[in-house]
Scaffold this active site. Structure first.
Site, PDB file in Angstrom:
ATOM      1  N   ASN A  69     -22.787  -2.397  22.894  1.00 33.31           N
ATOM      2  CA  ASN A  69     -23.547  -3.457  23.560  1.00 33.31           C
ATOM      3  C   ASN A  69     -23.290  -3.557  25.059  1.00 33.31           C
ATOM      4  O   ASN A  69     -23.851  -4.440  25.723  1.00 33.31           O
ATOM      5  CB  ASN A  69     -23.240  -4.811  22.916  1.00 33.31           C
ATOM      6  CG  ASN A  69     -23.657  -4.867  21.464  1.00 33.31           C
ATOM      7  OD1 ASN A  69     -22.848  -5.144  20.582  1.00 33.31           O
ATOM      8  ND2 ASN A  69     -24.911  -4.569  21.182  1.00 33.31           N
ATOM      9  N   ARG A  88     -20.673 -13.959  24.680  1.00 33.68           N
ATOM     10  CA  ARG A  88     -20.455 -12.546  25.015  1.00 33.68           C
ATOM     11  C   ARG A  88     -20.719 -12.226  26.493  1.00 33.68           C
ATOM     12  O   ARG A  88     -20.453 -11.109  26.938  1.00 33.68           O
ATOM     13  CB  ARG A  88     -21.324 -11.636  24.120  1.00 33.68           C
ATOM     14  CG  ARG A  88     -20.892 -11.677  22.653  1.00 33.68           C
ATOM     15  CD  ARG A  88     -21.383 -10.465  21.876  1.00 33.68           C
ATOM     16  NE  ARG A  88     -20.737  -9.225  22.319  1.00 33.68           N
ATOM     17  CZ  ARG A  88     -21.005  -8.014  21.838  1.00 33.68           C
ATOM     18  NH1 ARG A  88     -21.915  -7.868  20.912  1.00 33.68           N
ATOM     19  NH2 ARG A  88     -20.376  -6.937  22.288  1.00 33.68           N
ATOM     20  N   ARG A 137     -32.079 -10.491  19.660  1.00 37.46           N
ATOM     21  CA  ARG A 137     -31.215 -10.500  20.847  1.00 37.46           C
ATOM     22  C   ARG A 137     -31.949 -10.059  22.119  1.00 37.46           C
ATOM     23  O   ARG A 137     -32.072 -10.825  23.066  1.00 37.46           O
ATOM     24  CB  ARG A 137     -30.008  -9.576  20.602  1.00 37.46           C
ATOM     25  CG  ARG A 137     -29.132  -9.982  19.409  1.00 37.46           C
ATOM     26  CD  ARG A 137     -28.361 -11.231  19.713  1.00 37.46           C
ATOM     27  NE  ARG A 137     -27.465 -11.618  18.639  1.00 37.46           N
ATOM     28  CZ  ARG A 137     -26.208 -11.205  18.499  1.00 37.46           C
ATOM     29  NH1 ARG A 137     -25.684 -10.356  19.362  1.00 37.46           N
ATOM     30  NH2 ARG A 137     -25.470 -11.638  17.499  1.00 37.46           N
ATOM     31  N   HIS A 166     -29.394  -6.367  15.396  1.00 42.66           N
ATOM     32  CA  HIS A 166     -29.480  -5.338  16.442  1.00 42.66           C
ATOM     33  C   HIS A 166     -30.161  -4.115  15.827  1.00 42.66           C
ATOM     34  O   HIS A 166     -29.943  -3.817  14.644  1.00 42.66           O
ATOM     35  CB  HIS A 166     -28.076  -4.889  16.899  1.00 42.66           C
ATOM     36  CG  HIS A 166     -27.427  -5.745  17.933  1.00 42.66           C
ATOM     37  ND1 HIS A 166     -26.062  -6.006  17.922  1.00 42.66           N
ATOM     38  CD2 HIS A 166     -27.921  -6.378  19.038  1.00 42.66           C
ATOM     39  CE1 HIS A 166     -25.764  -6.765  18.964  1.00 42.66           C
ATOM     40  NE2 HIS A 166     -26.870  -7.009  19.654  1.00 42.66           N
ATOM     41  N   ASP A 168     -29.358  -1.079  16.035  1.00 38.32           N
ATOM     42  CA  ASP A 168     -28.424  -0.074  15.486  1.00 38.32           C
ATOM     43  C   ASP A 168     -27.801  -0.498  14.151  1.00 38.32           C
ATOM     44  O   ASP A 168     -26.999   0.238  13.586  1.00 38.32           O
ATOM     45  CB  ASP A 168     -27.347   0.311  16.516  1.00 38.32           C
ATOM     46  CG  ASP A 168     -26.336  -0.790  16.804  1.00 38.32           C
ATOM     47  OD1 ASP A 168     -26.461  -1.900  16.245  1.00 38.32           O
ATOM     48  OD2 ASP A 168     -25.407  -0.535  17.607  1.00 38.32           O
ATOM     49  N   ALA A 256     -17.425  -9.327  11.679  1.00 36.96           N
ATOM     50  CA  ALA A 256     -18.059  -9.765  12.925  1.00 36.96           C
ATOM     51  C   ALA A 256     -19.488  -9.253  13.024  1.00 36.96           C
ATOM     52  O   ALA A 256     -20.183  -9.493  14.010  1.00 36.96           O
ATOM     53  CB  ALA A 256     -17.249  -9.263  14.118  1.00 36.96           C
ATOM     54  N   CYS A 262     -21.514   0.440  16.373  1.00 33.96           N
ATOM     55  CA  CYS A 262     -21.298  -0.671  17.318  1.00 33.96           C
ATOM     56  C   CYS A 262     -20.007  -0.505  18.114  1.00 33.96           C
ATOM     57  O   CYS A 262     -19.879  -1.038  19.209  1.00 33.96           O
ATOM     58  CB  CYS A 262     -21.177  -2.010  16.591  1.00 33.96           C
ATOM     59  SG  CYS A 262     -22.464  -2.430  15.457  1.00 33.96           S
TER      60      CYS A 262
HETATM   61  N1  ARG Z   1     -20.302 -10.055  16.785  1.00 34.01           N
HETATM   62  C1  ARG Z   1     -21.091  -9.137  17.581  1.00 34.01           C
HETATM   63  C2  ARG Z   1     -22.415  -9.787  17.935  1.00 34.01           C
HETATM   64  O1  ARG Z   1     -22.945 -10.524  17.128  1.00 34.01           O
HETATM   65  C3  ARG Z   1     -21.300  -7.864  16.824  1.00 34.01           C
HETATM   66  C4  ARG Z   1     -22.008  -6.818  17.632  1.00 34.01           C
HETATM   67  C5  ARG Z   1     -22.263  -5.573  16.881  1.00 34.01           C
HETATM   68  N2  ARG Z   1     -22.800  -4.589  17.734  1.00 34.01           N
HETATM   69  C6  ARG Z   1     -23.873  -3.813  17.474  1.00 34.01           C
HETATM   70  N3  ARG Z   1     -24.172  -2.896  18.320  1.00 34.01           N
HETATM   71  N4  ARG Z   1     -24.632  -4.009  16.438  1.00 34.01           N
HETATM   72  O2  ARG Z   1     -22.949  -9.594  18.997  1.00 34.01           O
END
Ligand code: ARG
Length: 279
Positions: A69, A88, A137, A166, A168, A256, A262
């Site tokens: 990310n 974040r 997102r 996401h 990915d 998470a 990720c």
């Molecule tokens: N807890 C993080 C979030 O919600 C996890 C991110 C996972 N990253 C990803 N590339 N899918 O942002």
């Protein structure tokens, strides 16, 4: 050329807040020693076939471990993320500084847009094309801007299941122009666009169970595929396409909402020409 991946050790990793459904009920429940061990196995396994670079972990930003990310790399350009959740946003300055010191040209999208990097922007492995996920997102308006900035065709895909927040988490372009993905995570128009761009024989559809084990959240380096967990059936399918699968339990990071892909960001992303044209 040896692939290079950026990773961030889980020194400050924890589930400290809830910004996706996987984190619900898991606050403060991740185990540091287990997370550390799992992360090391992943880093060592990738390190056998590629080079792993590390960015120092920072306190106060527990999700920084998910380097996918940080932003999007293409050639020498790094498009820095701007996270939707304030929890974040503190990661952004750390990633910007690291990429600048590594000699990347650091670019930013307009500040009113959210962009979550290679979590939502994945380069196709068969043609010069960027797939971009939106709906949870990343802002949909990033698509034309990325196309201009990077001079690449961008295909936006709408994500509709909040467990797959996401791109990915449910979509993984594979070497040779293959695609492993979970169609139900996308709206119908996006499913149709995927099918229109990638011939059926190059599409590997995963089951609900594999999708929920984050099988699509895989790191693909040459013929190697590293992932949290996969059914025997999916392993066989991947093998039939010439891939060798390594399962590395990443249960602490699943708490998470993340796993193998990720936790990595490929640093040497080159522009490629089409391999699917002849298929
Ligand atoms: N807890 C993080 C979030 O919600 C996890 C991110 C996972 N990253 C990803 N590339 N899918 O942002």
């Amino acid at each position: 050329m040896t692939d290079r991946y950026l990773m961030c050790a889980p020194d400050h990793f924890e589930v400290a807040y809830v910004i996706n459904p996987w984190m619900q009920g898991n606050v403060a429940l991740s185990k540091n020693d287990v997370a550390d061990r799992q992360w090391r196995v992943l880093a060592a396994s990738i390190g056998e076939v590629a080079q792993v670079e590390r960015i120092p972990a920072m306190s106060g930003v527990p999700d920084m471990v998910f380097t996918a990310n940080a932003g999007l790399v293409l050639g020498n350009t790094f498009v820095l993320s701007h996270f939707r959740h304030p929890e974040r946003q503190g990661e952004e300055a750390h990633f910007a500084a690291w990429f600048a010191t590594q000699g990347f040209q650091v670019e930013q999208l307009p500040p009113d847009l959210f962009f979550e990097g290679a979590g939502d922007a994945l380069l196709d492995r068969g043609e010069p094309l960027l797939w971009m996920g939106y709906g949870h997102r990343t802002s949909a308006a990033c698509a034309p801007m990325l196309a201009d900035m990077l001079e690449i065709d961008v295909e936006p895909l709408k994500l509709v299941d909040e467990r797959f927040y996401h791109l990915d988490t449910c979509f993984c372009p594979l070497e040779g122009g293959y695609l492993m993905y979970y169609p139900a995570a996308f709206d119908e128009a996006s499913q149709n666009r995927i099918a229109a761009r990638i011939p059926a024989k190059r599409r590997l559809i995963v089951s609900d169970a594999d999708a929920l084990d984050f099988a699509c959240n895989a790191v693909n380096c040459g013929e190697h595929v590293f992932l949290n967990r996969s059914s025997a059936g999916l392993v066989r399918v991947l093998q039939a396409y010439g891939f060798s699968v390594k399962q590395i339990p990443l249960t602490e990071f699943m708490k998470a909402g993340g796993s193998a892909k990720c936790l990595t960001l490929k640093l040497n992303e080159m522009r490629r020409s089409s391999v699917r044209a002849a298929a």
